[in-house]
Motif scaffolding. Structure first.
Motif, PDB file in Angstrom:
ATOM      1  N   TYR A 134     -23.558   8.704 -28.547  1.00  0.00           N
ATOM      2  CA  TYR A 134     -23.194  10.105 -28.334  1.00  0.00           C
ATOM      3  C   TYR A 134     -24.342  11.097 -28.768  1.00  0.00           C
ATOM      4  O   TYR A 134     -24.571  11.984 -28.027  1.00  0.00           O
ATOM      5  N   ALA A 135     -25.036  10.857 -29.754  1.00  0.00           N
ATOM      6  CA  ALA A 135     -26.162  11.800 -30.392  1.00  0.00           C
ATOM      7  C   ALA A 135     -27.157  11.869 -29.241  1.00  0.00           C
ATOM      8  O   ALA A 135     -27.562  12.896 -29.147  1.00  0.00           O
ATOM      9  N   ILE A 136     -27.783  10.554 -28.854  1.00  0.00           N
ATOM     10  CA  ILE A 136     -28.775  10.727 -27.674  1.00  0.00           C
ATOM     11  C   ILE A 136     -28.302  11.472 -26.636  1.00  0.00           C
ATOM     12  O   ILE A 136     -28.839  12.280 -25.882  1.00  0.00           O
ATOM     13  N   GLY A 137     -27.068  11.062 -25.998  1.00  0.00           N
ATOM     14  CA  GLY A 137     -26.596  11.814 -24.824  1.00  0.00           C
ATOM     15  C   GLY A 137     -26.506  13.406 -25.214  1.00  0.00           C
ATOM     16  O   GLY A 137     -26.779  14.175 -24.139  1.00  0.00           O
ATOM     17  N   ARG A 138     -25.956  13.669 -26.076  1.00  0.00           N
ATOM     18  CA  ARG A 138     -25.633  14.975 -26.522  1.00  0.00           C
ATOM     19  C   ARG A 138     -26.936  15.754 -26.402  1.00  0.00           C
ATOM     20  O   ARG A 138     -27.009  16.912 -26.089  1.00  0.00           O
ATOM     21  N   PHE A 139     -27.924  15.091 -27.136  1.00  0.00           N
ATOM     22  CA  PHE A 139     -29.180  15.820 -27.384  1.00  0.00           C
ATOM     23  C   PHE A 139     -29.663  16.128 -25.794  1.00  0.00           C
ATOM     24  O   PHE A 139     -30.258  17.134 -25.739  1.00  0.00           O
ATOM     25  N   ALA A 140     -29.814  14.976 -25.156  1.00  0.00           N
ATOM     26  CA  ALA A 140     -30.147  15.322 -23.692  1.00  0.00           C
ATOM     27  C   ALA A 140     -29.354  16.395 -22.974  1.00  0.00           C
ATOM     28  O   ALA A 140     -30.102  17.273 -22.478  1.00  0.00           O
ATOM     29  N   VAL A 141     -28.090  16.242 -23.016  1.00  0.00           N
ATOM     30  CA  VAL A 141     -27.298  17.325 -22.118  1.00  0.00           C
ATOM     31  C   VAL A 141     -27.447  18.514 -22.548  1.00  0.00           C
ATOM     32  O   VAL A 141     -27.622  19.647 -21.950  1.00  0.00           O
TER      33      VAL A 141
END
Length: 257
Positions: free
Chosen positions: A201-208
């Motif tokens: 979740y953190a990686i995806g949120r950072f990217a978006v």
């Protein structure tokens, strides 16, 4: 994009609230099914839902007020009475309260969290569809064929093509849910599914966050959520390693989903 689904008299069904409700219902049903299959008391799920709802909205609002603190001080009622939430606030508070609550109840919090995290992602996936309907959490202006034009009255700027970050986040959350459900059949160490959720979740949120264009606070060059994501990834990796080598809380281990 169309937040008001339909109106009967003075009663209006809003898309955002409807998607939240659908997400919670689906998540609860899946969690109860998995709990029974794993030999875990389904009442644990109901406890988690109550904790999640209270802490999700409460923590989300608290972090939002912290992010908007200078403007909040100037006009408190504007921010207390209206919308505005930061998802990370709800996630962090729910995990803390849940860990304390289930420890006091003599339940292993890691096993409980492992059970519920795939369902959390499912609920978040529906919630982001609600964001799309309301127009919040919108993306940057784009010329792409995938850009979306929001109508007047939406929370997003009207009349221009925007990156549909809400749908990207929704798809990402459903993908994470699928990965966690598959991983739960392979990874049997307590805490591994929770840690995997935090990392993904953190990686995806950072990217978006790079694609978003709504006001959401900043810490240096990062948005507030990106800044928090850096720490969440570190915590998630640490927890995964710790879980893999084995953790004991002095609580008898129970079966997990």
């Amino acid at each position: 994009m169309h937040n008001d689904i339909f109106t009967i008299g003075k009663f209006t069904i809003h898309g955002y609230g409807l998607m939240i409700a659908i997400g919670v219902i689906v998540a609860v049903l899946v969690a109860i099914y998995r709990a029974k299959k794993a030999g875990i008391d389904p009442e644990v799920v109901l406890d988690l839902v109550l904790i999640g709802l209270i802490c999700g909205f409460g923590g989300g609002k608290i972090l939002y007020l912290i992010v908007e603190w200078p403007d909040f001080i100037k006009s408190p009622m504007t921010y207390l009475g209206g919308g505005g939430f930061v998802v990370y606030g709800g996630i962090i508070l729910a995990l803390i309260v849940g860990a304390v609550y289930f420890t006091l109840k003599k339940k292993d919090p890691l096993i409980v969290m492992d059970l519920i995290m795939p369902e959390v992602s499912i609920a978040q996936g529906f919630g982001r569809i609600g964001c799309f309907l309301a127009g919040c959490c919108y993306g940057r202006i784009t010329d792409s064929v995938f850009g979306v034009v929001f109508p007047e009255g939406s929370l997003a700027p009207a009349g221009v093509k925007l990156i549909p970050t809400q749908l990207i986040m929704s798809a990402g959350n459903f993908l994470i849910a699928g990965i966690l459900l598959i991983a739960a059949t392979k990874l049997k160490k307590r805490g591994q599914i929770l840690s995997l959720y935090l990392i993904l979740y953190a990686i995806g949120r950072f990217a978006v966050e790079f694609l978003r264009n709504d006001h959401r606070g900043a810490v240096g060059v990062f948005s507030t959520s990106q800044f928090i994501s850096l720490f969440i990834v570190i915590i998630g990796i640490g927890l995964f390693v710790w879980s893999t080598i084995g953790i004991k809380f002095g609580i008898k281990e129970e079966p997990k989903a």
